[in-house]
Motif scaffolding. Sequence first.
Motif, PDB file in Angstrom:
ATOM      1  N   GLU A 291       0.836  -1.210   0.000  1.00  0.00           N
ATOM      2  CA  GLU A 291       0.000   0.000   0.000  1.00  0.00           C
ATOM      3  C   GLU A 291       0.867   1.256   0.000  1.00  0.00           C
ATOM      4  OE1 GLU A 291      -3.468   0.600   0.220  1.00  0.00           O
ATOM      5  OE2 GLU A 291      -3.576  -1.471  -0.466  1.00  0.00           O
ATOM      6  N   ARG A 292       1.984   1.205   0.772  1.00  0.00           N
ATOM      7  CA  ARG A 292       2.788   2.412   0.988  1.00  0.00           C
ATOM      8  C   ARG A 292       4.257   2.163   0.657  1.00  0.00           C
ATOM      9  NH1 ARG A 292       1.230   6.857   1.379  1.00  0.00           N
ATOM     10  NH2 ARG A 292       1.884   7.647   3.397  1.00  0.00           N
ATOM     11  N   PRO A 293       4.555   1.702  -0.555  1.00  0.00           N
ATOM     12  CA  PRO A 293       5.958   1.414  -0.876  1.00  0.00           C
ATOM     13  C   PRO A 293       6.779   2.692  -1.034  1.00  0.00           C
ATOM     14  CG  PRO A 293       4.598   1.202  -2.833  1.00  0.00           C
ATOM     15  CD  PRO A 293       3.660   1.485  -1.683  1.00  0.00           C
ATOM     16  N   VAL A 294       8.061   2.584  -0.770  1.00  0.00           N
ATOM     17  CA  VAL A 294       8.994   3.709  -0.955  1.00  0.00           C
ATOM     18  C   VAL A 294      10.312   3.146  -1.467  1.00  0.00           C
ATOM     19  CG1 VAL A 294      10.340   5.504   0.208  1.00  0.00           C
ATOM     20  CG2 VAL A 294       8.007   5.132   0.901  1.00  0.00           C
ATOM     21  N   ILE A 295      10.983   3.955  -2.258  1.00  0.00           N
ATOM     22  CA  ILE A 295      12.361   3.629  -2.657  1.00  0.00           C
ATOM     23  C   ILE A 295      13.292   4.563  -1.889  1.00  0.00           C
ATOM     24  CG2 ILE A 295      14.029   3.612  -4.557  1.00  0.00           C
ATOM     25  CD1 ILE A 295      11.550   3.219  -6.444  1.00  0.00           C
ATOM     26  N   LEU A 296      14.274   3.992  -1.197  1.00  0.00           N
ATOM     27  CA  LEU A 296      15.310   4.799  -0.543  1.00  0.00           C
ATOM     28  C   LEU A 296      16.555   4.677  -1.423  1.00  0.00           C
ATOM     29  CD1 LEU A 296      16.328   6.456   1.907  1.00  0.00           C
ATOM     30  CD2 LEU A 296      16.896   4.292   3.007  1.00  0.00           C
ATOM     31  N   ALA A 297      16.910   5.782  -2.065  1.00  0.00           N
ATOM     32  CA  ALA A 297      17.952   5.722  -3.103  1.00  0.00           C
ATOM     33  C   ALA A 297      19.225   6.396  -2.630  1.00  0.00           C
ATOM     34  CB  ALA A 297      17.440   6.395  -4.375  1.00  0.00           C
ATOM     35  N   GLY A 298      20.354   5.746  -2.867  1.00  0.00           N
ATOM     36  CA  GLY A 298      21.632   6.272  -2.391  1.00  0.00           C
ATOM     37  C   GLY A 298      22.639   6.472  -3.504  1.00  0.00           C
ATOM     38  N   ALA A 299      23.892   6.567  -3.073  1.00  0.00           N
ATOM     39  CA  ALA A 299      24.964   6.942  -3.993  1.00  0.00           C
ATOM     40  C   ALA A 299      25.146   5.950  -5.135  1.00  0.00           C
ATOM     41  CB  ALA A 299      26.275   7.067  -3.222  1.00  0.00           C
ATOM     42  N   GLY A 300      24.716   4.707  -4.928  1.00  0.00           N
ATOM     43  CA  GLY A 300      24.849   3.727  -6.002  1.00  0.00           C
ATOM     44  C   GLY A 300      24.093   4.156  -7.250  1.00  0.00           C
ATOM     45  N   VAL A 301      23.008   4.884  -7.054  1.00  0.00           N
ATOM     46  CA  VAL A 301      22.243   5.396  -8.198  1.00  0.00           C
ATOM     47  C   VAL A 301      23.067   6.460  -8.932  1.00  0.00           C
ATOM     48  CG1 VAL A 301      20.153   6.660  -8.852  1.00  0.00           C
ATOM     49  CG2 VAL A 301      20.052   4.894  -7.075  1.00  0.00           C
TER      50      VAL A 301
ATOM     51  N   LEU B 282      17.976   1.088  -2.588  1.00  0.00           N
ATOM     52  CA  LEU B 282      18.658   0.983  -3.877  1.00  0.00           C
ATOM     53  C   LEU B 282      19.982   1.740  -3.845  1.00  0.00           C
ATOM     54  CD1 LEU B 282      18.399   0.120  -6.887  1.00  0.00           C
ATOM     55  CD2 LEU B 282      17.197   2.278  -7.304  1.00  0.00           C
ATOM     56  N   GLY B 283      21.079   1.014  -3.936  1.00  0.00           N
ATOM     57  CA  GLY B 283      22.399   1.659  -3.979  1.00  0.00           C
ATOM     58  C   GLY B 283      22.677   2.472  -2.730  1.00  0.00           C
ATOM     59  N   CYS B 284      22.255   1.967  -1.592  1.00  0.00           N
ATOM     60  CA  CYS B 284      22.398   2.710  -0.331  1.00  0.00           C
ATOM     61  C   CYS B 284      22.802   1.722   0.745  1.00  0.00           C
ATOM     62  CB  CYS B 284      21.063   3.374   0.006  1.00  0.00           C
ATOM     63  SG  CYS B 284      20.919   3.962   1.694  1.00  0.00           S
ATOM     64  N   ARG B 285      23.755   2.112   1.604  1.00  0.00           N
ATOM     65  CA  ARG B 285      24.299   1.180   2.592  1.00  0.00           C
ATOM     66  C   ARG B 285      23.518   1.143   3.903  1.00  0.00           C
ATOM     67  NH1 ARG B 285      26.907  -2.412   0.340  1.00  0.00           N
ATOM     68  NH2 ARG B 285      27.631  -2.961   2.422  1.00  0.00           N
TER      69      ARG B 285
ATOM     70  N   ALA C 135       8.472  -4.536   8.111  1.00  0.00           N
ATOM     71  CA  ALA C 135       8.365  -4.086   6.713  1.00  0.00           C
ATOM     72  C   ALA C 135       9.097  -5.080   5.824  1.00  0.00           C
ATOM     73  CB  ALA C 135       8.956  -2.690   6.564  1.00  0.00           C
ATOM     74  N   ARG C 136       8.534  -5.295   4.673  1.00  0.00           N
ATOM     75  CA  ARG C 136       9.248  -6.125   3.699  1.00  0.00           C
ATOM     76  C   ARG C 136      10.199  -5.214   2.945  1.00  0.00           C
ATOM     77  NH1 ARG C 136       6.989 -10.649   1.777  1.00  0.00           N
ATOM     78  NH2 ARG C 136       6.892  -9.981  -0.391  1.00  0.00           N
ATOM     79  N   TRP C 137      11.417  -5.666   2.773  1.00  0.00           N
ATOM     80  CA  TRP C 137      12.345  -4.784   2.068  1.00  0.00           C
ATOM     81  C   TRP C 137      13.300  -5.548   1.181  1.00  0.00           C
ATOM     82  CZ3 TRP C 137      17.727  -3.576   3.237  1.00  0.00           C
ATOM     83  CH2 TRP C 137      18.274  -4.309   4.304  1.00  0.00           C
ATOM     84  N   ALA C 138      13.672  -4.890   0.110  1.00  0.00           N
ATOM     85  CA  ALA C 138      14.630  -5.465  -0.825  1.00  0.00           C
ATOM     86  C   ALA C 138      15.868  -4.592  -0.842  1.00  0.00           C
ATOM     87  CB  ALA C 138      14.015  -5.518  -2.230  1.00  0.00           C
ATOM     88  N   HIS C 139      17.010  -5.232  -0.870  1.00  0.00           N
ATOM     89  CA  HIS C 139      18.253  -4.475  -0.958  1.00  0.00           C
ATOM     90  C   HIS C 139      18.929  -4.770  -2.285  1.00  0.00           C
ATOM     91  CE1 HIS C 139      22.261  -3.040   0.976  1.00  0.00           C
ATOM     92  NE2 HIS C 139      21.649  -2.084   0.307  1.00  0.00           N
ATOM     93  N   VAL C 140      18.987  -3.756  -3.137  1.00  0.00           N
ATOM     94  CA  VAL C 140      19.682  -3.886  -4.408  1.00  0.00           C
ATOM     95  C   VAL C 140      20.935  -3.038  -4.316  1.00  0.00           C
ATOM     96  CG1 VAL C 140      19.571  -3.505  -6.887  1.00  0.00           C
ATOM     97  CG2 VAL C 140      17.528  -4.270  -5.645  1.00  0.00           C
ATOM     98  N   ASP C 141      22.059  -3.696  -4.341  1.00  0.00           N
ATOM     99  CA  ASP C 141      23.321  -3.004  -4.112  1.00  0.00           C
ATOM    100  C   ASP C 141      24.430  -3.887  -4.679  1.00  0.00           C
ATOM    101  OD1 ASP C 141      24.291  -0.597  -2.229  1.00  0.00           O
ATOM    102  OD2 ASP C 141      25.776  -2.205  -2.142  1.00  0.00           O
ATOM    103  N   LEU C 142      25.576  -3.270  -4.945  1.00  0.00           N
ATOM    104  CA  LEU C 142      26.683  -4.083  -5.437  1.00  0.00           C
ATOM    105  C   LEU C 142      27.070  -5.145  -4.411  1.00  0.00           C
ATOM    106  CD1 LEU C 142      28.674  -1.193  -7.042  1.00  0.00           C
ATOM    107  CD2 LEU C 142      27.769  -3.172  -8.268  1.00  0.00           C
ATOM    108  N   GLU C 143      26.965  -4.801  -3.151  1.00  0.00           N
ATOM    109  CA  GLU C 143      27.196  -5.778  -2.080  1.00  0.00           C
ATOM    110  C   GLU C 143      26.050  -5.669  -1.094  1.00  0.00           C
ATOM    111  OE1 GLU C 143      31.027  -5.495  -0.201  1.00  0.00           O
ATOM    112  OE2 GLU C 143      32.091  -5.735  -2.098  1.00  0.00           O
ATOM    113  N   PRO C 144      24.924  -6.342  -1.372  1.00  0.00           N
ATOM    114  CA  PRO C 144      23.770  -6.191  -0.481  1.00  0.00           C
ATOM    115  C   PRO C 144      24.057  -6.717   0.915  1.00  0.00           C
ATOM    116  CG  PRO C 144      23.362  -7.881  -2.152  1.00  0.00           C
ATOM    117  CD  PRO C 144      24.676  -7.258  -2.484  1.00  0.00           C
TER     118      PRO C 144
END
Length: 704
Positions: A208-218, A280-283, A299-308
């Motif tokens: 219902e309330r998804p968010v992307i937390l975007a960091g330097a990897g982007v 996303l791209g955030c440590r 919360a359900r969360w996904a970590h997409v990162d070079l080294e998750p």
Amino acid sequence: MSGSEGTAGRFVADALAAAGVRVAFTVPGESFLPLLDGLTAAGIRVVAARHEGAAGFMATAHGALTGRPAAVIVTRAVGTANLSIALHAAHADSVPLIAIAGQVDRPARGREAFQEADLVAVFGGLCRWAREIRDVAGLPGALDEALRRATTGRPGPVLLSLPEDLLDEPAPVDGGRVATSTVLGPPRAPEPDPTTVRRILHLLLDAERPVILAGAGVLRSRATADLVRFAEMADVPVVAAWRRPDVFPNDHALYLGMSGYFAAPTVHPRLLEADALLVLGCRLNEVASHGWSVPAPGARWAHVDLEPLGARGSVAAPTIALASDARTFVREARRVLGGGVLAMESLQRRRDANAADRVAYETVRAVDSAPWDGPGVHPGRVVAALGRLLPPDTIVTTDAGHFGGWAARGLWLRRPGTYLGPTAGAMGYGLPAAVAASLASPGRPVVALVGDGGLGMSVAELETAVREGARPVVLVFDNARYGTIRDHQDRRGMPPVATDLGPVDWAAVAEGFGAAGVRVESDDAFEPALRAALGSRRPTVLHLVVDRRWVSVDRFDDEQGAPVPAPEVEAEPEAEPEAEAEPTAAPEAEPEAEPEAEPEAEPVPALEAEHQHQVSKHGRFANRRGQQRGACGRVAERALHCRPPRGGGAVGRELGETVFGGYEDVCADPVAGDLRLYSLGKQRGQIVEQTIQRAEEPVTSERG
Ligand SMILES: Cc1ncc(C[n+]2csc(CCOP(=O)(O)OP(=O)(O)O)c2C)c(N)n1
Ligand SMILES: [Mg+2]
């Protein structure tokens, strides 16, 4: 022919050049002369800084901005110790950086040689990888490894310790092979598995309330444009990680602000509300995650990162972890999403909620609305003016400190690659980073935001800027104190120890380094000064006078005093005999003053009978403990625009002259045998005027 031809030093330089290193920052040492010579011969620009920490910050900023590592080259224990703050900052920022330290000769190792330390043992822990090379044959492999470690996986600093005598030896016979392909572009992980990408999309879109937390990897993978399209397709809003506000256009309807210190008050609650989060791209460091409270439990969360990440302390392991660079993932996600059908009903619900979130965010992010007509500038209005006046490709750098809170919340950034801030919170970063940014992008405006404390740590780099043709505009928010720490003291009810600084004429300092300097004491003066600075061919410091009542973007405190006035250049005083040793007077407890209703109301209070200060016949300061020229005297020198002569005491104003000051209190000083008494109010938050009187001897000045 260069003097380093055929040496191991030249070999290292050639390897760096072949790997795509274009610039090396250094404070030179005799421990790496063939390398220094080799760098120039190999076509690498060598920039001498004034301090290794600043050189390291320059290299860090260069790496963050360009995605390519810069080299920073320092000497032995002393240079590496100075550099270490930048190794820590580069690691925290996941920035590729090649640090090379000249080490003592091999036969001297372990014998307390001059400036010797085990550099790998002492400083290697701040790096992703560190190695001391003991023989030339090991060089090619070590360089290969260093470049690979700096730039692949989670990028970061690496440290090579190269003994001085090794650099003079002939280059490795077969030339070795130094990998180059890994450093020529942003780091990439293998193509993401489409099934995992689909699962992440489901995680987001079923919520219902998804968010992307975007960091330097982007930013590093140049994925902002893709992320914008992806967010629009999926109708998922974006929060920027702390000090990465340029990761998403701030004026976009799906942007909900930056997390971390001085985030808009809607940001943290919105992150906690998220029932699904894509990091996303955030440590997920402490600040970006608001003390690891994000993702919220459950919360359900996904970590997409070079080294998750896996599970970490109180933060549960990600529901889905995917090793990928941000751009590859987002492109794949767009592709998958493009072929799918989104449930219209839930999409519309999300759209409505997103629109409401954006309105709520916009309502609380303004920083310029509080009334103010001086003294000094309104920090929020300065930031609002930056938003209006800076060309969109301007690169803004920031130092650590509360002054940065107004920009953290209120600065509008529209393009990626326009903001550099150390997530390590390292003071001294802002100016060197701006110098490096200006060198890397000579056509773009660069503005450094710094406090007076932070600028004091790296101000000499103004000369580097002048010498190298960098043209940053430096905005120093001067409250003449380590304001952040003072705020912490106040909020814990602690006395103000070690947090007040003396006045500095930053404009004059800038001129002294060959840059331009302008003192800005009002909001009206700021805009023309900024315009002129942006058009100037010289680096320019705008000295922004900030009233101490502006404690932070979240705290205006009437009890804080006005800024310490700028020092005035006065005639050189007669030399006096050396004063007695300075006592370390304990700070006196200060009474709480009634807060004023309006910040601009500045009544002259009656002086309190709180302290007694004595002036001896000899014109020395004494506080009520009879200590001579203690904290009181030094404070008075500042408050009274005085410059202490060599022998102690202070040079004062004329009898009958009215002086004003704030926050600090009473003193007296001798001029040509006269005793002149100044009584400045102790009440915080109030500017006090007093006419200078001739003091009788002995004088006991009761406050009041
Ligand atoms: C290298 C370093 N030393 C000390 C600190 C602790 N620290 C954080 S903010 C701050 C004060 C900053 O003062 P200033 O630059 O004047 O900014 P202000 O807080 O006054 O706005 C200090 C000492 C730090 N972050 N970095
Ligand atoms: Mg300050």
